[in-house]
Design an enzyme around this catalytic site. Structure first.
Site, mmCIF file in Angstrom:
data_model
loop_
_atom_site.group_PDB
_atom_site.id
_atom_site.type_symbol
_atom_site.label_atom_id
_atom_site.label_comp_id
_atom_site.label_asym_id
_atom_site.label_seq_id
_atom_site.Cartn_x
_atom_site.Cartn_y
_atom_site.Cartn_z
ATOM 1 N N ASN A 147 7.796 6.446 -4.900
ATOM 2 C CA ASN A 147 6.703 7.642 -4.794
ATOM 3 C C ASN A 147 7.163 8.899 -4.575
ATOM 4 O O ASN A 147 6.531 9.925 -5.462
ATOM 5 C CB ASN A 147 5.947 7.421 -3.222
ATOM 6 N N PHE B 54 4.348 10.577 7.984
ATOM 7 C CA PHE B 54 4.206 9.501 6.914
ATOM 8 C C PHE B 54 4.163 10.195 5.519
ATOM 9 O O PHE B 54 3.871 11.376 5.324
ATOM 10 C CB PHE B 54 2.500 9.057 7.070
ATOM 11 N N GLU B 55 4.578 9.319 4.400
ATOM 12 C CA GLU B 55 4.771 9.867 3.043
ATOM 13 C C GLU B 55 3.753 10.554 2.611
ATOM 14 O O GLU B 55 3.879 11.615 1.716
ATOM 15 C CB GLU B 55 5.270 8.786 2.272
ATOM 16 N N ALA B 56 2.358 10.220 2.839
ATOM 17 C CA ALA B 56 1.241 11.062 2.305
ATOM 18 C C ALA B 56 0.824 12.166 2.676
ATOM 19 O O ALA B 56 0.187 13.133 2.380
ATOM 20 C CB ALA B 56 0.204 10.099 2.409
#
Lengths: 347, 260
Positions: A147, B54-56
């Site tokens: 990601n 959180f990655e987002a």
């Protein structure tokens, strides 16, 4: 004897080269030239129909990228339109591409993916349709990354650089199957991964609001969209509402995407359904469960597409089919924790 | 063994062990599935000031219910900031996260993880989602915690089919040699049999504690590589009733992750 890479570029200090396909990369001078020739600082009304936007900016064989994250703030309206227009041989950025990618692979529109996170639905399990296509060889995974790896491909692209150095992926097969290279960092002497820029031919991003020029606000985490919007060669914005420019100018610090990177604006209320639009409506779990269930077979996949994509003429008609105002009010209450959780896809 | 049958299932136990591995006032980068459950449980019990990332883009949420995606609005509910992946990944690369928290489909003795494919990459037997944020969390976490829910000879393997996320690679010093940040890497591996750590000298897997009723024989029988045994072997803790109540009533009342 000088060593060169696949493209003939000298590799004097490259320690390692990933064998994944380098997708959507351009020499930064060529990328600049493209911007100079195709983008303009002249504001114009960019509002078009969804049919027009997809027809004009997405072509067979293009490298595409979808905004949002997983099942969150994804422009499903564009996904359905791509399927409806039967686009083929698309290459897709698998940057936590989940429901969007699953449908596009399942429908036969996308047959090549660069995978960071793909073919899964997070807690809902794996994606039957797209996995089947990968395992049968109909869809190729041309490169792997992470990601952060994908994120930083977009960052390098928006910065007009050919790569971004990073300390991730080192030592892994993910790097070996990526399009990254590893060099010795001239400052530290330590190995560092170079993540190549990406310039998708077309990106589509769903936002809470924008004006007719494309100046857009997102009332949530921006995920990768700040960078993606700026590196994509063409950008389609779908929006819950179109507002007056005055409203944008009142709070300019809320603008996350400026008009000059935008090519088309399409107003599609509820355009992320069945995915979540933060602060507006939650996932339609029943609908997602229906897809996950039907897509277990090729026949079921076709049945789903026939019912919800080919069988309707517009997104409005689709909204009626999935429950209209009543369903959307439920999903709004669900977003605000006023309805209990459901998990109909649970086995 | 004369143990009574425990009043919890194995997934509840894994969630509990994951939760107690997290200290209060530390930052944790959370992946999907059991890691979210464990972080939520920790936040509602001994670690109310746990900083969840959180990655987002969600940082410091007060998780109101189980998020299905690590990108949805629950991940920044009453949070400190709803930012971007670039921000989260950069903060992580710069050293701001203490714990990383991942699941694993396949793992070797050095904690290298596969979540990409079972079989050959180009002709996979089973295609899995790939790295997602895992390779990044694995690169940047000072202490990586891995939950491998189903330890067996098929999941604890001599060589992973695909090295998605770096553990200690080939052993002591290999991470640094590859260019990964120093003082990072796997810290604990939690399975249905025990909790594992890594030997300092070789960075090979070593058992730390066995779950109540489990045996060293079972730990070894469910691994393709030899498991090291320390001089002092502990028994994994038993979950207090309050943890189980919160887990079942508040964290995952539908049993989506912990089962029913």
């Amino acid at each position: 004897m000088s060593i060169t890479d696949k493209r003939g570029v000298p590799q004097s200090n490259v320690l390692l080269e990933g064998q994944g396909e380098l997708i959507g990369w351009y020499d930064p001078d060529d990328a600049r030239d493209w911007v100079i020739q195709n983008k303009s600082s002249q504001r114009k009304n960019n509002i078009v129909s969804i049919e027009e936007a997809v027809k004009k900016y997405i072509h067979d064989g293009d490298y595409i990228a979808s905004g949002g994250f997983g099942h969150v703030r994804v422009s499903m309206a564009i996904v359905y339109e791509i399927i409806r227009q039967k686009k083929r041989n698309l290459v897709m950025a698998g940057k936590t591409a989940v429901h969007d990618l699953d449908l596009l692979v399942g429908a036969g529109c996308v047959n090549k993916v660069e995978a960071a996170y793909s073919f899964g639905h997070e807690m809902r399990g794996l994606s039957p349709a797209s996995r089947r296509k990968v395992e049968s060889g109909e869809c190729v995974v041309a490169a792997e990354t992470s990601n952060a790896g994908y994120q930083w491909r977009f960052l390098a692209g928006m910065m007009g650089l050919s790569f971004i150095p990073a300390r991730t992926l080192l030592g892994t097969d993910t790097l070996n199957h990526s399009s990254c290279k590893v060099i010795e960092d001239p400052f530290t002497g330590k190995p560092v991964a170079l993540i190549p820029a990406a310039y998708p031919d077309c990106a589509f991003i769903h936002v809470h609001r924008c004006d007719m020029y494309g100046n857009s606000q997102i009332d949530a985490n921006s995920v990768e969209d700040f960078e993606l919007a700026r590196c994509a060669r063409h950008l389609i914005i779908t929006t819950e509402e179109i507002v007056d420019e005055e409203l944008i100018r009142r709070e300019p610090w809320r603008t996350i995407i400026p008009f000059m990177v935008v090519d088309a604006v399409v107003q599609v209320p509820y355009g992320s359904h069945p995915c979540e639009m933060p602060g507006l409506y939650y996932y339609d779990e029943n609908h997602i469960a229906e897809w996950l269930d039907l897509s277990r077979t090729e026949e079921g996949t076709q049945q789903y597409l026939h019912k919800y994509v080919f069988g309707v003429r517009s997104f409005d008609e689709y909204m009626e089919l999935v429950g209209g105002v009543r369903q959307m009010s439920y999903l709004k209450r669900r977003e605000f924790l006023q309805e209990p959780m459901t998990a109909p896809w649970r086995k | 063994m004369t143990e009574n049958k425990p009043n919890y299932n194995i997934r509840e136990y894994l969630a509990y062990l994951g939760a107690v591995a997290l200290e209060d006032r530390k930052a944790v980068f959370v992946g999907t599935g059991l890691p979210i459950i464990a972080a939520m449980l920790a936040q509602k019990t001994h670690a109310p000031h746990l900083l969840i990332m959180f990655e987002a883009g969600g940082i410091g949420p007060n998780l109101p219910e189980l998020p299905i995606s690590v990108g949805e609005s629950r991940t920044f509910h009453k949070g400190l900031i709803a930012t971007s992946m670039h921000d989260i990944m950069s903060l992580s690369q710069a050293g701001y996260i203490n714990y990383g928290f991942l699941g694993a489909a396949q793992m070797d003795r050095y904690g290298n993880i596969n979540t990409t494919v079972i079989g050959d990459h180009d002709h996979p037997k089973t295609r899995l989602p790939g790295s997602g944020g895992a390779a990044d969390v694995g690169s940047f976490s000072r202490k990586l915690i891995i939950i491998a829910a189903k330890q067996s000879k098929q999941t604890f393997v001599n060589k992973v089919d695909f090295l998605t996320t770096a553990g200690y690679l080939t052993g002591f010093g290999a991470r640094e040699k590859a260019g990964l940040p120093r003082n990072t890497g796997p810290h604990r591996v939690i399975t249905q049999i025990g909790v594992y750590g890594f030997r300092e000298a070789t960075k090979e897997l070593e058992i730390v504690s066995l779950h109540p009723g489990e045996t060293l024989e079972a730990a070894q029988a469910n691994s393709s590589f030899p498991i090291h045994i320390p001089e002092v072997l502990e028994t994994s803790p038993t979950p207090p009733p309050e943890y189980l109540r919160i887990l079942r009533e508040e964290v995952d009342p539908m049993g989506i992750v912990i089962g029913k």
